[in-house]
Design an enzyme around this catalytic site. Structure first.
Site, PDB file in Angstrom:
ATOM      1  CG  ASP A 428      -1.886   1.079   1.344  1.00 42.04           C
ATOM      2  OD1 ASP A 428      -1.669   2.113   0.684  1.00 42.04           O
ATOM      3  OD2 ASP A 428      -2.880   0.928   2.085  1.00 42.04           O
ATOM      4  CG  HIS A 429       3.227   4.052  -3.151  1.00 43.30           C
ATOM      5  ND1 HIS A 429       4.208   4.409  -2.255  1.00 43.30           N
ATOM      6  CD2 HIS A 429       3.731   4.310  -4.374  1.00 43.30           C
ATOM      7  CE1 HIS A 429       5.253   4.882  -2.905  1.00 43.30           C
ATOM      8  NE2 HIS A 429       4.998   4.836  -4.194  1.00 43.30           N
TER       9      HIS A 429
END
Ligand code: CAO
Length: 456
Positions: A428-429
């Protein structure tokens, strides 16, 4: 003389605390036995809590947004004349989260349903379907699984509104009764909607995409309709939510597992005597725990405000298992406290339970990081979808013997055959930067190439 009874939240299975998302009655309302009183929601499911008896609502004891658990007071109910006092606690609520093992006998009104699963219609009260053509062209394929409580679904059905087209303004994009009303009003006043624009999560950027193509496939050749399994529908809705709401990036890497594979084969005889295989996946779990300890933000979740990272001090590893009905992700708890033999035995047990449809909802909850191994099947790399609310997932593909250029040590300046394992880490950036992901996978690869590191 009238009897006033405290109506409390019944047994709701493994769910410790759930949010009150709807209050369906008010003081003075006359309710029948089984009338829904409130709707509660966990991160996975919604449930209406029915009245255990007929009577008049005297006083509400909950408000919207409250957190309730088994035994929390909902309201005071004055029994109708001639009614027996209300038995407490009312019947146990059955859970029907994504498990094939959910009991078939669960009463529809008390069943915890996965949030996006359509509510079952009460068998005794068939709801006539109105002619919905002006509101929902029948040919349209919903491109988004709507998230709404059973009562809102019923309301939408009565109006003939297709929930897949309604934008939810409630928490986590949940569709409220007001949303359905606004949608119907919008359609009647010719407001333009597209399936995805209508379905965009509240607060998110609405998609403005062309309509889903409507194709009569039978025009081009013979076709057969195969209904999706229950697990596939539930996991599909969750995968879709995770895919559209988490900015995914996948980092690819590879680990030299030549020595590890030799060690696994040497050590496998002991487990085989006990009836299970010492699988590569058990070593992968062990190595992941070592890497998660080193990089704790991978063993974490965003809190509901989106402003804090919840770092977990336990290591519960989800393992994707392919079953004939679809994908399920049972969780191996406290993997940090287990040796590879114990992990291998547990993996064999949970994958059998999964395939025999015997997993319980609790077996699939509480994961902190997941692994999806397609290595036994094939492929060189893939982009796994994060299992929210986790923030990363490791995909593992098929290992292969390959020539690797050695630039140091004894065989410097030569290609040597090494067994290389492809790793695909989706993260999850919002939470993890690319550099951290690259560090994580190279550290993981170094642990796998020298498993002694997991002892350090
Ligand atoms: N590279 C090469 N071979 C591998 C391997 C790898 N990375 N991983 C496993 N294998 C081989 C094993 O050596 C074994 O071979 P033998 O039968 O010759 O001994 C065979 O593949 C089966 O492996 P296994 O019994 O060890 O099973 P597993 O641990 O690989 O997998 C499980 C177990 C439950 C994860 C798996 O059965 C499964 O369901 N995988 C699919 C997961 C999935 O669908 N993910 C997709 C999610 S995204 O849509």
């Amino acid at each position: 003389m009238s009897t006033v009874t405290e109506i409390k939240v019944p047994d709701i299975g493994d769910f410790k605390e759930v949010d009150v998302i709807e209050i369906l009655v008010k003081p003075g309302d006359t309710v029948a036995k089984e009338t829904s009183l409130i709707t509660v929601e966990s991160d996975k499911a919604t449930m209406e809590i029915p009245s255990p008896a007929a009577g008049v609502v005297k006083e509400l004891k909950v408000k919207l947004g409250d957190k309730v658990a088994e035994g929390s007071m909902i309201l005071l109910l004055e029994a109708s004349a001639g009614e027996a006092p209300v038995p407490q606690p009312p019947e146990t609520a059955e859970i029907s989260a994504p498990s094939a093992a959910a009991p078939k006998s669960a009463a529809p009104s008390t069943a915890l349903r996965a949030a996006s699963e359509p509510a079952a219609e009460p068998a005794a009260v068939p709801i006539p379907r109105p002619a919905p053509v002006p509101l929902e062209p029948v040919a349209d394929v919903p491109a988004f699984k709507p998230h709404a409580s059973p009562s809102v679904r019923k309301f939408a059905r009565e109006l003939g509104a297709d929930l897949a087209r309604v934008r939810g303004s409630g928490p986590k994009g949940r569709i409220t009764q007001e949303d359905v009303q606004a949608f119907v009003k919008g359609v009647l006043t010719q407001a333009p909607t597209t399936p995805l624009a209508a379905a965009a999560p509240a607060g998110g950027t609405p998609f403005n995409l062309p309509e889903w193509p409507q194709v009569d496939f039978a025009k081009f050749g013979p076709v057969e309709l195969k209904p999706l399994s229950r697990i596939r529908k539930l996991s599909g809705a969750n995968l879709h939510r995770n895919w559209v709401s988490i900015p995914h990036v996948t980092q690819f890497d590879e680990a030299d597992i030549t020595e590890l594979e030799a060690f696994r084969k040497e050590s496998g005889a002991a487990s085989e005597k006990q009836g299970f295989k010492l699988t590569m996946l058990a070593f992968l779990i062990k190595a992941c725990v070592t890497a998660l300890r080193q990089y704790p933000e991978f063993n974490a979740s965003l809190d509901s405000s989106g402003e804090n990272l919840v770092l977990k001090k336990y290591f519960h590893i989800g393992v994707a298992v392919d079953t004939p009905d679809g994908l399920v992700v049972p969780v191996i708890r406290d993997a940090d406290r287990k040796g590879v033999y114990e992990l291998a035995r547990e993996l064999a047990e949970v994958s059998k339970l999964a395939r025999d449809r015997k997993l319980k909802p609790g077996d699939m909850q509480g994961g902190t990081f997941s692994i999806s191994s397609l290595g036994g099947i094939g492929g060189t790399a893939f982009t796994p979808i994060i299992n929210a609310p986790e923030v990363a997932i490791l995909g593992v593909s098929r290992s292969a013997m390959r020539p690797v250029w050695v630039s140091a040590q004894g065989e410097a300046g030569k290609f040597v055959p090494r067994l290389m394992l492809p790793l695909s880490l989706s993260y999850d950036h919002r939470v993890i930067d690319g550099a951290a992901a690259a560090r994580f996978t190279s550290y993981l690869a170094s642990v796998l190439s020298d498993i002694r590191r997991s002892l350090l």
